[in-house]
Design a protein around this motif. Structure first.
Motif, PDB file in Angstrom:
ATOM      1  N   ARG A 157      49.214  70.057  78.089  1.00 29.93           N
ATOM      2  CA  ARG A 157      50.208  70.461  79.095  1.00 29.93           C
ATOM      3  C   ARG A 157      49.570  70.780  80.455  1.00 29.93           C
ATOM      4  N   HIS A 158      48.326  71.248  80.456  1.00 26.77           N
ATOM      5  CA  HIS A 158      47.674  71.646  81.705  1.00 26.77           C
ATOM      6  C   HIS A 158      46.318  70.943  81.787  1.00 26.77           C
ATOM      7  N   VAL A 159      46.116  70.151  82.829  1.00 28.22           N
ATOM      8  CA  VAL A 159      44.874  69.379  82.941  1.00 28.22           C
ATOM      9  C   VAL A 159      44.196  69.645  84.284  1.00 28.22           C
ATOM     10  N   GLY A 160      42.894  69.482  84.287  1.00 29.07           N
ATOM     11  CA  GLY A 160      42.097  69.549  85.508  1.00 29.07           C
ATOM     12  C   GLY A 160      41.392  68.221  85.701  1.00 29.07           C
ATOM     13  N   ILE A 161      41.419  67.714  86.907  1.00 32.16           N
ATOM     14  CA  ILE A 161      40.858  66.393  87.205  1.00 32.16           C
ATOM     15  C   ILE A 161      39.799  66.536  88.285  1.00 32.16           C
ATOM     16  N   ASP A 162      38.654  65.918  88.065  1.00 34.59           N
ATOM     17  CA  ASP A 162      37.577  65.962  89.046  1.00 34.59           C
ATOM     18  C   ASP A 162      36.714  64.719  88.899  1.00 34.59           C
ATOM     19  N   GLU A 163      35.791  64.542  89.814  1.00 26.45           N
ATOM     20  CA  GLU A 163      34.880  63.394  89.791  1.00 26.45           C
ATOM     21  C   GLU A 163      33.452  63.899  89.696  1.00 26.45           C
ATOM     22  N   ILE A 196      44.089  57.873  87.182  1.00 22.93           N
ATOM     23  CA  ILE A 196      45.113  58.772  86.628  1.00 22.93           C
ATOM     24  C   ILE A 196      46.102  57.968  85.781  1.00 22.93           C
ATOM     25  N   GLU A 197      46.419  56.758  86.228  1.00 18.41           N
ATOM     26  CA  GLU A 197      47.295  55.898  85.438  1.00 18.41           C
ATOM     27  C   GLU A 197      46.626  55.521  84.114  1.00 18.41           C
ATOM     28  N   ALA A 198      45.308  55.281  84.157  1.00 17.32           N
ATOM     29  CA  ALA A 198      44.575  54.981  82.921  1.00 17.32           C
ATOM     30  C   ALA A 198      44.596  56.179  81.974  1.00 17.32           C
ATOM     31  N   PHE A 199      44.498  57.397  82.527  1.00 18.15           N
ATOM     32  CA  PHE A 199      44.584  58.597  81.694  1.00 18.15           C
ATOM     33  C   PHE A 199      45.948  58.703  81.030  1.00 18.15           C
ATOM     34  N   ALA A 200      47.014  58.426  81.769  1.00 16.96           N
ATOM     35  CA  ALA A 200      48.363  58.497  81.197  1.00 16.96           C
ATOM     36  C   ALA A 200      48.513  57.513  80.034  1.00 16.96           C
ATOM     37  N   THR A 201      47.945  56.327  80.183  1.00 20.20           N
ATOM     38  CA  THR A 201      47.979  55.338  79.089  1.00 20.20           C
ATOM     39  C   THR A 201      47.219  55.848  77.874  1.00 20.20           C
ATOM     40  N   GLU A 202      46.037  56.443  78.117  1.00 19.93           N
ATOM     41  CA  GLU A 202      45.227  56.999  77.031  1.00 19.93           C
ATOM     42  C   GLU A 202      45.954  58.164  76.356  1.00 19.93           C
ATOM     43  N   LEU A 203      46.644  58.963  77.135  1.00 22.68           N
ATOM     44  CA  LEU A 203      47.383  60.105  76.587  1.00 22.68           C
ATOM     45  C   LEU A 203      48.459  59.630  75.615  1.00 22.68           C
ATOM     46  N   ASP A 209      52.251  62.939  75.840  1.00 19.37           N
ATOM     47  CA  ASP A 209      53.348  62.470  76.681  1.00 19.37           C
ATOM     48  C   ASP A 209      53.054  62.836  78.132  1.00 19.37           C
ATOM     49  N   PRO A 210      52.849  61.839  79.003  1.00 19.41           N
ATOM     50  CA  PRO A 210      52.585  62.156  80.417  1.00 19.41           C
ATOM     51  C   PRO A 210      53.696  62.978  81.064  1.00 19.41           C
ATOM     52  N   ASP A 211      54.940  62.779  80.618  1.00 17.07           N
ATOM     53  CA  ASP A 211      56.053  63.541  81.192  1.00 17.07           C
ATOM     54  C   ASP A 211      56.005  65.006  80.800  1.00 17.07           C
ATOM     55  N   ALA A 212      55.263  65.332  79.735  1.00 11.84           N
ATOM     56  CA  ALA A 212      55.181  66.717  79.270  1.00 11.84           C
ATOM     57  C   ALA A 212      54.077  67.504  79.968  1.00 11.84           C
ATOM     58  N   GLN A 230      52.495  59.351  90.539  1.00  8.88           N
ATOM     59  CA  GLN A 230      52.983  58.151  89.873  1.00  8.88           C
ATOM     60  C   GLN A 230      52.924  58.247  88.352  1.00  8.88           C
ATOM     61  N   ALA A 231      51.836  58.811  87.822  1.00  6.12           N
ATOM     62  CA  ALA A 231      51.608  58.764  86.371  1.00  6.12           C
ATOM     63  C   ALA A 231      52.026  60.041  85.644  1.00  6.12           C
ATOM     64  N   LEU A 232      52.044  61.186  86.344  1.00  8.02           N
ATOM     65  CA  LEU A 232      52.413  62.461  85.725  1.00  8.02           C
ATOM     66  C   LEU A 232      53.550  63.072  86.544  1.00  8.02           C
ATOM     67  N   PRO A 233      54.732  62.500  86.459  1.00  7.84           N
ATOM     68  CA  PRO A 233      55.803  62.824  87.420  1.00  7.84           C
ATOM     69  C   PRO A 233      56.292  64.261  87.373  1.00  7.84           C
ATOM     70  N   ASN A 234      56.179  64.941  86.250  1.00  8.11           N
ATOM     71  CA  ASN A 234      56.712  66.297  86.134  1.00  8.11           C
ATOM     72  C   ASN A 234      55.664  67.383  86.347  1.00  8.11           C
TER      73      ASN A 234
END
Length: 440
Positions: A157-163, A196-203, A209-212, A230-234
């Motif tokens: 439900r809660h993610v952190g994204i970095d490079e 981020i779109e690739a992460f949503a597919t992997e999820l 559920d990317p929407d969750a 685009q990938a995590l709309p909510n």
């Protein structure tokens, strides 16, 4: 006596009938022990279709590296039967219980290798196990891939994204962490919105559920912001304290460097010193927390605060922003946090310091996410810490030539995968420690 030795090693290797050790050869000169294992039955079930009572067609000699026995390198040898099935018509080799198909190592040897790779650079682990690093890398990829196939991401439900960088200034990967479970979920090359779109597919592939996804903590990258939209709309986006204060530190350093470059002599005169070491203490004092100042840095900062230097103004702005975060967290009020941040941005725009003017504009553009980051208590501090550990690993291993290897090690060390083989030495060590404590 020989039968007793063979029975002993059959038990020690965990073999069950019809597999048994039939001979043991010890070579002290080569520091090596060889076990010859035999399949004692005349027939077997077909591995392909499970039809019972099939005759042995032929036998193929195979060898596997095993865990060391005492100080000796151990090898298992067996003539593995092949069954020609009268039902399906296939000729299939029987699986052996001590190794997976196609591997030259036993399962226990591979498990120990994975455990060492969690703690050491793979090259060092390979030297300790006296195998090539290339063979160990193949095992890391195999087991990490197999474990991730079974990984469950349904509760994310809660993610952190970095490079983080793989090669200095050349190649980057994006890392996505579960901030609640504190583990790595996904890593892939690149740092644009498609990651981020690739992460949503992997999820989705792992039951999520990317929407969750309700909350995403990122830096102020336009690419990541676009990808999340685009990938995590909510998901609500927040920019955590670490990145905002890092931007303020960068702006402060830019002011200090420019001032020193333009009028170093005037700065020394304003500080009342011509000692270059004092200027260096000033540099580190401006970057550090007041609680961590050394006596020399304390003196340098005392001098700075009594001057009219631009560096002094820049430091006060940076410190005010840090104090603002503490006040906002204590108030837990969005109107208060937004009003306080707006006042700070107004000060930064009027300070006549270009780096802080740009920072104020950046914060204004991302105002909603910055305010959420001030209040929700979540941050990418854990993500940054894990990235730091990966960079230490990269340094110790003198870099990674292959991005796939870097990602595999990231999963091995940071994903808390539940389906990896356990270290074969841990149970014995635990029992010995417990026995020692009981005796004491």
């Amino acid at each position: 006596m020989n039968n007793q030795i063979e029975t002993l090693f059959t038990t020690a290797l965990g073999l069950q009938s019809p597999w048994e050790v039939v001979s043991v050869e010890l070579n002290t000169g080569k520091r090596r022990i060889d076990f010859q294992v035999a399949y004692g039955a005349k027939g077997a079930s077909c591995p392909a279709c499970a039809m019972e009572h099939q005759l042995i067609h032929d036998r193929i000699e195979r060898s596997w590296r095993h865990l060391d026995f005492f100080q000796f390198e151990a090898w298992l040898h067996a003539e593995v039967p092949r069954v020609r099935c009268s039902g399906c018509g296939k000729t299939t080799q029987l699986p052996v219980p001590w190794a997976r198909e196609g591997s030259g190592f036993t399962l226990l040897f591979e498990a120990l290798g994975l455990s060492l790779c969690r703690e050491l650079p793979v090259s060092q682990a390979a030297r300790q196990m006296r195998v090539s690093a290339k063979r160990l890398w193949r095992r890391v990829h195999h087991y990490v891939t197999a474990a991730r196939t079974q990984d469950d991401m349904s509760g994310v439900r809660h993610v952190g994204i970095d490079e983080t960088s793989v090669k200095r200034g050349h190649e980057y990967i994006t890392l996505v962490h579960d901030l609640q479970a504190r583990r790595l979920l996904f890593a892939c090359p690149g740092r644009d919105h498609t990651t981020i779109e690739a992460f949503a597919t992997e999820l989705r592939a792992h039951g999520g559920d990317p929407d969750a996804v309700a909350h995403v903590c990122i830096d102020m990258s336009a690419a990541y912001t676009k990808g999340v939209g685009q990938a995590l709309p909510n998901a609500q986006v927040s920019y955590d304290r670490f990145h905002v204060v890092a931007l303020a530190n960068a702006a402060m350093d830019e002011v200090r460097r420019e001032e020193m470059r333009a009028s170093a002599a005037a700065v020394r005169e304003a500080l009342g010193t011509h000692d270059k070491k004092a200027l260096r203490q000033l540099l580190w004092g401006m970057r550090k927390d007041a609680a961590q100042w050394t006596p020399a840095q304390l003196n340098a900062m005392h001098w700075l605060q009594r001057t009219n230097l631009k560096s002094a103004r820049a430091w006060r702005l940076k410190q005010a922003l840090r104090h603002l975060y503490r006040e906002a967290a204590n108030s837990n009020s969005e109107p208060f946090a937004q009003q306080a941040l707006t006042k700070w941005m107004s000060w930064a725009r009027r300070c006549r310091l270009e780096p802080f003017k740009r920072l104020a504009q950046t914060l204004k553009t991302h105002l909603g996410g910055v305010v959420r980051g001030m209040l929700d208590g979540r941050s990418n501090a854990y993500v940054e810490a894990m990235n730091g550990l990966l960079q230490q690993t990269k340094t110790a291993a003198r870099g990674f030539r292959d991005v796939g290897n870097f990602i595999a090690v990231a999963y091995l060390r940071m994903s808390k995968l539940k389906h990896l083989p356990a270290n074969p030495l841990i149970p014995a060590i635990s029992r010995e420690i417990g026995r020692y404590r009981h005796v004491c």
